[in-house]
Design a protein around this motif. Structure first.
Motif: not given
Length: 398
Positions: A187-190, A200-204, A206-209, A220-221
């Motif tokens: 389900g990922g971080p979100f 409003d999600v940032t790249p930083q 999104a990269c924290k699994h 990100v995927d």
């Protein structure tokens, strides 16, 4: 005698985990060739420790690497460059096993070269199978290659299927008593974010699994669930099964890595701590088992396992992948190409998180689909899809 291993993408997370497993079994494996894209300091450390015979880097990095090798007295290591170098080491006569861990479409041609050379190919580059699934699987059968999945989910499915399943007739229908595949997703971080929060999600962020240590693109995927969409397509090709026999199950703990259901009501699952060393070791040694440093699963510590359906309203990428697989032909190539462009734009903060699937959807609607007859057509379509995705990103203000 030891088996010679070629690691395509040695400085990435899969490459590093592969080295970790190999280091525990020096009597069985040796590192013959490696490739890297940009992290030369890390590559140098690997070369000093493992002394591969051949290294592949981009042409613009070759001179710098040669100077580093001279300083460290590694002058006996041959340096090759670019796509031709990757293909050369993937099909090298002295290589027994190829770990295909280059991220994205860049891994397609060397992975296919390894398959055509009849190697044991450990497939961590799902995009190559997404783009050219029918061609890749046909080449594996024709050239006697052993294509073994390293993605934790597909490796779990492989372990849960009948041992001779890959030899069964390839009809798109479940075989040998299988009724369906249950493909798990963290389900990922979100997982619990609202649509407004996702904007409003940032790249930083999104990269924290929450469970896995991975590179930026795959992280990100995972956050958009596109990774699960790509894995769905990969599963259809690997196990010759139509997409409607693959059900995605959100399982936040990432303890059950995937499941197979049977016509008698049984469900077989492969469980374990979330560590890529486990599926890598399994694919390296199959049908035998290798010891790893991954701790055995403690069910008392786990205590609870949760499951839910994916929300394709908040995460439409999964439905886009299903649509692409259903359409067949070049649609999965378009999906993958547009997604790579969109993710890169998001990481550069040119578009928002929720615009990633919008870019992919636009490309799917605006690139003409046709039969994926050969690699040239696939690569040409990949280029066109990237151009259309890039233009759309500019048009929407990226």
């Amino acid at each position: 005698m030891t088996q010679a291993v070629c690691i395509l993408g040695v400085t990435g997370s899969i490459g590093q985990s592969t080295l970790k497993v190999l280091e525990q079994h020096p009597d069985q494996y040796n590192v013959f060739a490696v490739s890297a894209y940009s992290r030369l300091d890390e590559l140098l450390k690997i070369c000093k420790q493992h002394r591969p015979k051949v290294v592949v880097v981009p042409n613009e990095k070759a001179l710098e690497l040669k100077e580093l090798f001279n300083q460290e007295n590694l002058i006996n290591i041959e340096i090759l460059t670019d796509q031709s170098g990757l293909i050369a080491i993937a099909e090298h006569n002295d290589v027994d096993i190829v770990m295909a861990a280059i991220v994205g479409a860049a891994g397609l041609l060397p992975t296919l070269a390894a398959v055509k050379a009849g190697k044991r190919v450990l497939l961590a580059n799902k995009e190559s199978l997404v783009m050219s699934g029918d061609i890749m699987m046909q080449a594996a059968r024709q050239h006697g290659a052993l294509l073994l999945p390293v993605d934790s989910e597909h490796n779990a499915i492989f372990q849960s299927l009948p041992h001779d399943y890959l030899d069964a007739e390839r009809t798109g229908q479940p075989q040998l008593g299988v009724s369906q595949i249950l493909l798990t997703a963290s389900g990922g971080p979100f997982l619990n974010h609202t649509l407004d929060q996702l904007k409003d999600v940032t790249p930083q962020q999104a990269c924290k699994h929450p469970n896995w240590s991975m590179g930026q693109k795959i992280s990100v995927d995972s956050a958009t669930l596109m990774n699960k969409g790509l894995e769905l397509i990969e599963a259809c090709h690997l196990f010759s099964i139509s997409e409607h026999f693959v059900t995605v199950v959100v399982h936040p703990q990432s303890i059950i890595h995937s499941m197979v259901q049977y016509v008698d009501g049984s469900t077989l699952a492969q469980m374990g701590n979330p560590d890529m060393c486990t599926p890598i070791a399994h694919a390296l040694a199959w049908p035998k088992r290798l010891k790893t440093d991954v701790p055995a699963l403690n069910l008392f510590d786990v205590a609870h396992l949760n499951f839910q359906s994916p929300d394709t309203i908040r995460f439409p990428a999964l439905d886009l992948a299903r649509q692409a697989m259903r359409a067949g032909g070049l649609a999965p190539t378009v999906l993958n190409a547009a997604n790579e462009v969109a993710v890169a734009a998001f990481l550069k903060q040119q578009i928002g998180f929720t615009q990633i699937p919008e870019v992919v959807d636009y490309a799917l609607q605006n690139v003409q689909n046709a039969k994926a007859e050969n690699i040239d057509i696939i690569l040409h379509t990949d280029m066109i899809a990237r151009q259309i995705a890039e233009k759309h990103i500019v048009d929407i203000g990226g």
